[in-house]
Design a protein around this motif. Structure first.
Motif, PDB file in Angstrom:
ATOM      1  N   VAL A 152      -6.111   7.073  -3.325  1.00  0.00           N
ATOM      2  CA  VAL A 152      -5.923   7.420  -1.912  1.00  0.00           C
ATOM      3  C   VAL A 152      -6.505   8.784  -1.563  1.00  0.00           C
ATOM      4  O   VAL A 152      -6.748   9.058  -0.377  1.00  0.00           O
ATOM      5  CB  VAL A 152      -4.427   7.385  -1.540  1.00  0.00           C
ATOM      6  CG1 VAL A 152      -3.851   6.001  -1.777  1.00  0.00           C
ATOM      7  CG2 VAL A 152      -3.647   8.435  -2.297  1.00  0.00           C
ATOM      8  N   MET A 172      -5.412   7.451   5.362  1.00  0.00           N
ATOM      9  CA  MET A 172      -4.340   6.516   5.037  1.00  0.00           C
ATOM     10  C   MET A 172      -3.452   6.359   6.271  1.00  0.00           C
ATOM     11  O   MET A 172      -2.939   7.350   6.816  1.00  0.00           O
ATOM     12  CB  MET A 172      -3.514   7.016   3.855  1.00  0.00           C
ATOM     13  CG  MET A 172      -2.431   6.045   3.417  1.00  0.00           C
ATOM     14  SD  MET A 172      -1.603   6.576   1.920  1.00  0.00           S
ATOM     15  CE  MET A 172      -0.429   5.227   1.702  1.00  0.00           C
ATOM     16  N   ARG A 211       0.804  -1.225   0.000  1.00  0.00           N
ATOM     17  CA  ARG A 211       0.000   0.000   0.000  1.00  0.00           C
ATOM     18  C   ARG A 211       0.835   1.271   0.000  1.00  0.00           C
ATOM     19  O   ARG A 211       0.279   2.364  -0.163  1.00  0.00           O
ATOM     20  CB  ARG A 211      -0.919   0.006   1.220  1.00  0.00           C
ATOM     21  CG  ARG A 211      -0.206   0.064   2.547  1.00  0.00           C
ATOM     22  CD  ARG A 211      -1.178  -0.017   3.716  1.00  0.00           C
ATOM     23  NE  ARG A 211      -0.501   0.164   4.996  1.00  0.00           N
ATOM     24  CZ  ARG A 211      -0.296   1.345   5.557  1.00  0.00           C
ATOM     25  NH1 ARG A 211      -0.716   2.441   4.950  1.00  0.00           N
ATOM     26  NH2 ARG A 211       0.325   1.439   6.721  1.00  0.00           N
TER      27      ARG A 211
END
Length: 942
Positions: A624, A629, A607
Motif C-alpha cells: 500500500v 488508498m 483490503r
C-alpha cells in the motif's frame, strides 16, 4: 399595580433577581411589543400558544440603571417609542469586560453559546467556526439545543419569525427574558411570575433552590453544580413533584427528566485520550440533550492530566454536566485487604451513591465498583429505586491477557473476580460488540445476555478534504495506546522486516515517516519510548512518538495528507480509534481480531483487514505504500447511534425501578451466642440442639444493630442464598466481606466473620461436615463444596470492640479446603497470582529501595522534565550552531532514554552550566509573576 401605572400580572420575583439579567433591583416592567413602522412589512403572526414559546416570549424591562429594555416609567419607554439599545455605552462596555474577565477565572459561568473558550483557548474548525473540547462546532443554536435545552420553553410551531422576539431567534440570540445561564448553573434559579416564584427546569420540571438538607459536602457539590430536578409519575394524584419534559429540540415524545450518574475513572479533559473517557463524554452530552440531569462521579478524585480540576468542573458545567470527585471517606477506616486504596474506593462508591438517590447509574466493567452496588440492590440493602447499567469495554483480566501480564497483588485478583461477578447483578448490560460477552463466557464468568449497542462518540470534526484522499500513502501512524495489547511489538517486528528489505533493495517500498500516536505505557516489560527508540535506531526512516496530544490534536494530525492509521491488537473489543478513523475518512489497516471486523463494512474486509502477524503486516504495508488508498466504510450508520441510545434509555426509565418482592415471607433468624475466646467449638455443639430454621453465629463481644436480624431475614428470602456474611465494625475499622469467589478465598479469609447467617441447608451441612478447627473460613468452604450459595451483605450490621481474626490453626487448614472447590478457570488465576508475586520478588540486581537506584530515577525524571520545559525549548535554536560546530546531531525534541549510569546527571549538570539556562531565567521570572497573578484572580471573592 406595577410602577408607572402599568397593568398586568404582578411579578413575584425577589428584588435581587428581578428585572435585568445582571440582577438590577426594581420590579419588572410590562411587556413591550415592537412598534410597527408605517410603510414597513406587515407585523408577524400571533403566537398560537399565547406567547409562551421561546420565540414569542415578551420582553421584560427593568427599572435598574444598567438593565436591558428599561421600565415603563422611563421617558420614551412607552409602547411604540424608539430608544437606544441598552448596554451600548461606556458603562455597558465596562460591564461586559468585567463579565468576560470573571468568566475566565470561574467566578461567573460563561454562557453556553460561547462554548468553553473562556476556560481554555478556543479552537477553530476548517470553516473558521469555534469548536468545543470534544471537537463539535459551538454556536448559539447548538448550545441552545444541548446545554440550555432544559431552560427554554417549547418551540413555537408558527416559526422563528412570528411574534415580537422572532428576530432574536433568527440571529441566534437569546431573548432578553430568558434567565442567565450562569445563575442556572449555580443553582440560583430566576423565578417567573407565571409560576408563583418557582423556577422551571426542562419543560416544567420543578427546580429546587434549597441547600442540601443532608449536610453531605459531596451532595451539596452536586446540588450547587446544577439545579435539582424532581422526578415523579405524571398523572392524577402524583402531587406537585410530578412533571413531564420534552426531548432536546422541542419535538418527539415526552420524556421524564431523571437523575443519571456516570461512575468512571476516565472522561475527556481529566484524561487526554482513552476510549472509555471518550464514550463517557459523548454519553453525558447525549443524556443532557434528552433533558436529564447528569452527574459524573470521578473515581480518581481531583486528579487531571491537563490543568486544575476546577477548570474542567466549570467546562462541563457549561455543557450541563456536574463533575464531582469521589470524596474521601469521612467515617471509620477499613480493615485488612479493604484498607488498600482500590478496595476502599469500591466501598466508598456504594455509600456515596446510596446517599444521592439517582434514577439511573452507568458503570464500566473496569474496576469492579459495579459488583458491590449490584449486590446491595439485589439484596434490597441500598439503591432500591436506582437502575444499574454496565458497559462491557474490557476489564483487568482482558487487559492483562493482551499485555501478557500477571496479577501482582491479591487486590488485583479480587478486582478481576468482582468484574466477572458484576454483569449478573445489573439491571441491564450493553456491549459495543459480541466479542467481550463471548470472552467472558470462555473465562467462566457469569455473562448474561448483553445488548449490542453502537458505541457513542463525540463529533470528531469534519472529514479529510477530497484532495487528501487521492494523495499516496507515505506516513504510517500507529494509533492507540502504546502497549503490548495494541500491537506495538508486532508493528516493530514488521518494520524490522521492511528495513531489512530496504537494505537489500534500494527500490523496496519504505515509509517517509513512522509515528506512534497514543499514550505511552510499557512494551515487553519496558517503557514504550525506550523500546521504540532502541528498535528505530536501525531503520532508514525517521520515527516520532507523540504521547502528549489530546484527542483533538491527535485527530488533527491524522487528517494530514498521505497518512494511514494502523489499528492493531491481538484481541480487541471495539476500538474507538477505528470509529474515529472511519468518521474522518482516514485510510486504515486493522487486524482481523476480536470485534474489529464487525465495525467495518463487509465489502471492505479484504483490503482493510490484515492478519495479526509481523510477516503478513510487512507484506501488506509494502503493497500500500506509495499508492492512494480509499478510506473504509463503517458497518453501521453513525447517524442512528443517538436515536438507538435515546430509545433504550426511555425503555430503561419506563421500567419499574424497584425489583419484585420475594414471594416467600422471611423466616425468623435465631442468634447463637458463644464465648469470644473459643466460639467455633460452641457453635458446632449448639447447631444440632438449636431450634429449626436459620441461625446467626455471634459471640458475647458482638453487638447487633437494631433490626439487623429482620434485615438479614428479608435478604435470605429475597435472594435465596444459604449463607450471608454481613460487614463488621471493630473500634475505628470496618471489615466487609466478599462473595465466595474461591481464587481469592483460598489466599485470605475474606468471606466470613462474626454474624454469619446459616440457612436451613447450610446449617445441616455445617452440623455434619464442618471441622471447628478450620474456623468460619473453612465453614464457608465446606458449604461451597456442597453447591450452596454464599453472599456478602455490604452493610455494617455488627459491632465489636476488638477486630475479628481467624485462629492460626484455621489459617493453616482452611486453604486446603478451598483448593478442593476451585473450578478450572480459577486455578489459572491462582497460578497467575503466584507467578506474579514471584516475579515481583525475583527482580535482578538491587531492590528498588536502594538509595542509589532511587536517586538515579529521580535524576531521570528531572532531566526529562527539563528537556520538555518551555524555557529549554525556546532556547533550543541558540544551541543548534554550537552543536553543529562540535559535529553533534541536532538536539531531539524528546529526551533520550538516559538509562546509562550518570547520563541523567550529566544532562542536568550541563544544563546548569549552559548559557541557555541563564537566558531562560529572564523568562521564568515574569512567567512566575503572571502565574501568581492568574492564581490570585481565580480565587473566589469573599
Amino acid at each position: 399595580m406595577a410602577r408607572g401605572g402599568t397593568t398586568g400580572a404582578a411579578s413575584s420575583r425577589p428584588p435581587g433577581l428581578a428585572g435585568s439579567r445582571h440582577g438590577a433591583s426594581g420590579p419588572p416592567g410590562p411587556a413591550r411589543p415592537r412598534a410597527h413602522q408605517p410603510g414597513g412589512p406587515d407585523p408577524p403572526a400571533r403566537c398560537p400558544r399565547g406567547g409562551g414559546c421561546r420565540q414569542h416570549r415578551p420582553r421584560v424591562g427593568s427599572g435598574g440603571a444598567g438593565g436591558r429594555g428599561g421600565g415603563a416609567d422611563r421617558p420614551g419607554a412607552a409602547a411604540g417609542a424608539g430608544h437606544r439599545k441598552p448596554g451600548r455605552g461606556a458603562r455597558g462596555r465596562r460591564r461586559r469586560a468585567r463579565n468576560r474577565l470573571a468568566a475566565v477565572h470561574g467566578r461567573r459561568q460563561p454562557r453556553p453559546t460561547r462554548g468553553p473558550g473562556h476556560l481554555r483557548p478556543c479552537r477553530r474548525d476548517r470553516r473558521g467556526g469555534p469548536v468545543d473540547l470534544l471537537g463539535a462546532p459551538v454556536s448559539g443554536r447548538r448550545a441552545a439545543a444541548q446545554g440550555a435545552a432544559r431552560h427554554r420553553a417549547p418551540v413555537c410551531p408558527a416559526g422563528p419569525g412570528a411574534g415580537p422576539d422572532g428576530p432574536h431567534q433568527r440571529h441566534g440570540r437569546r431573548p432578553p427574558s430568558d434567565p442567565p445561564r450562569g445563575l442556572h448553573a449555580a443553582g440560583r434559579i430566576r423565578p417567573g411570575p407565571q409560576h408563583g416564584g418557582r423556577g422551571l427546569g426542562p419543560a416544567g420540571a420543578r427546580l429546587d433552590r434549597r441547600p442540601s438538607a443532608s449536610g453531605d459536602p459531596a451532595r451539596a457539590a452536586v446540588e450547587t453544580a446544577k439545579p435539582r430536578v424532581h422526578v415523579g409519575d405524571h398523572g392524577p394524584g402524583a402531587g406537585p413533584r410530578a412533571h413531564r419534559g420534552t426531548p432536546a429540540g422541542g419535538g418527539g415524545a415526552a420524556v421524564t427528566p431523571a437523575r443519571v450518574c456516570l461512575v468512571t475513572t476516565e472522561i475527556l479533559g481529566l484524561t487526554r485520550t482513552g476510549g472509555i473517557g471518550t464514550v463517557n463524554a459523548a454519553l453525558a452530552d447525549l443524556l443532557v440533550g434528552m433533558g436529564h440531569e447528569v452527574t459524573v462521579l470521578c473515581l480518581n478524585g481531583r486528579r487531571a492530566m491537563d490543568g486544575p480540576f476546577d477548570r474542567w468542573v466549570a467546562h462541563y458545567r457549561a455543557r450541563g454536566v456536574a463533575l464531582v470527585p469521589l470524596p474521601p471517606p469521612d467515617g471509620p477506616g477499613l480493615d485488612g485487604l479493604w484498607a488498600e486504596p482500590s478496595m476502599a474506593r469500591r466501598w466508598q462508591v456504594l455509600h456515596w451513591l446510596a446517599a444521592q438517590r439517582f434514577d439511573l447509574v452507568h458503570f464500566t466493567d473496569w474496576g469492579g465498583e459495579a459488583a458491590l452496588c449490584g449486590r446491595a440492590r439485589a439484596q434490597g440493602v441500598a439503591l432500591r429505586r436506582t437502575r444499574l447499567v454496565l458497559g462491557l469495554h474490557g476489564g483487568a483480566a482482558w487487559a492483562m491477557a493482551g499485555n501478557d501480564a500477571l496479577p501482582d497483588s491479591l487486590a488485583r485478583l479480587v478486582q478481576i473476580e468482582l468484574e466477572w461477578a458484576a454483569p449478573a447483578l445489573m439491571d441491564a448490560v450493553w456491549s459495543p460488540s459480541a466479542f467481550m460477552p463471548r470472552w467472558l463466557a470462555d473465562q467462566g464468568a457469569a455473562a448474561p445476555q448483553a445488548r449490542l449497542m453502537p458505541q457513542p462518540m463525540p463529533d470528531p470534526g469534519p472529514p479529510r478534504p477530497p484532495d487528501a484522499e487521492t494523495a499516496p500513502v507515505r506516513d504510517l501512524v500507529l494509533f492507540g495506546r502504546l502497549e503490548d495489547r495494541k500491537g506495538v511489538a508486532v508493528l516493530l517486528d514488521a518494520l524490522d522486516r521492511m528495513a531489512a528489505r530496504a537494505a537489500r533493495d534500494p527500490d523496496a517500498p519504505r515509509p517517509a515517516r513512522v509515528t506512534c500516536l497514543g499514550r505511552a505505557a510499557r512494551v515487553l516489560g519496558e517503557p514504550a519510548r525506550r523500546v521504540i527508540a532502541r528498535r528505530a535506531a536501525r531503520w532508514p526512516w525517521p520515527v516520532s512518538v507523540l504521547d502528549t496530544l489530546d484527542r483533538a490534536a491527535a485527530l488533527e494530525y491524522l487528517r494530514g495528507p498521505g497518512r494511514m492509521a494502523l489499528i492493531l491488537a491481538p484481541a480487541e473489543n471495539c476500538p474507538l480509534t477505528l470509529h474515529e478513523c472511519l468518521a474522518l475518512r482516514v485510510p486504515v489497516l486493522a487486524s482481523a481480531t476480536g470485534g474489529i471486523p464487525d465495525l467495518i463494512a463487509p465489502e471492505d474486509h479484504g483490503r482493510v483487514l490484515v492478519p495479526y502477524e509481523a510477516a503478513a503486516l510487512a507484506d501488506r504495508l509494502g503493497a500500500v505504500l506509495g499508492r492512494p488508498m480509499a478510506p473504509a466504510r463503517a458497518a453501521r450508520d453513525p447517524a442512528a447511534t443517538a436515536a438507538v441510545w435515546r430509545t433504550w434509555h426511555e425503555a430503561l426509565l419506563a421500567a419499574p425501578a424497584e425489583r419484585a418482592e420475594p414471594a416467600v415471607p422471611p423466616s425468623p433468624i435465631a442468634p447463637l451466642i458463644a464465648p469470644d475466646d473459643r466460639p467455633a467449638s460452641v457453635w458446632k455443639a449448639t447447631l444440632t440442639s438449636a431450634p429449626a430454621g436459620a441461625v446467626c453465629l455471634l459471640t458475647d463481644a458482638d453487638r447487633l444493630a437494631p433490626e439487623a436480624l429482620t434485615l438479614l431475614g428479608d435478604v435470605l428470602a429475597r435472594t435465596g442464598a444459604d449463607l450471608l456474611a454481613p460487614a463488621c465494625a471493630a473500634a475505628d475499622r470496618t471489615r466487609p466481606c466478599l462473595d465466595s469467589v474461591p481464587a481469592s478465598a483460598q489466599a485470605a479469609p475474606l468471606v466470613a466473620g462474626p454474624g454469619l447467617v446459616l440457612g436451613p441447608r447450610a446449617r445441616g451441612v455445617a452440623a455434619r461436615a464442618w471441622n471447628p478447627d478450620t474456623g468460619l473460613w473453612g465453614l464457608v468452604a465446606v458449604c461451597m463444596a456442597a453447591d450452596l450459595r454464599h453472599e456478602a451483605v455490604p452493610a455494617v450490621l455488627l459491632r465489636r470492640d476488638s477486630p475479628w481474626r481467624e485462629p492460626p490453626a484455621a489459617r493453616a487448614r482452611a486453604s486446603t479446603l478451598w483448593a478442593a472447590v476451585l473450578p478450572a478457570q480459577r486455578v489459572a488465576l491462582t497460578a497467575a497470582l503466584l507467578a506474579g508475586l514471584h516475579g515481583e520478588q525475583d527482580t535482578p540486581g538491587p531492590r528498588a529501595a536502594d538509595p542509589v537506584r532511587r536517586a538515579a530515577r529521580r535524576d531521570r525524571r528531572r532531566a526529562r522534565a527539563l528537556w520538555r520545559s518551555w524555557p529549554w525549548r525556546i532556547t533550543r535554536p541558540l544551541r543548534a550552531p554550537r552543536r553543529r560546530w562540535a559535529g553533534l546531531p541536532p538536539e531531539p525534541a524528546e529526551p533520550p532514554p538516559l538509562m546509562a549510569p550518570g547520563a541523567a546527571s550529566d544532562v542536568l549538570w550541563g544544563a546548569l552550566l549552559s548559557h541557555s539556562w541563564a537566558l531562560a531565567g529572564w523568562t521564568r521570572r515574569p512567567a512566575r509573576r503572571v502565574r501568581r497573578l492568574l492564581a490570585r484572580l481565580r480565587r473566589p471573592r469573599r
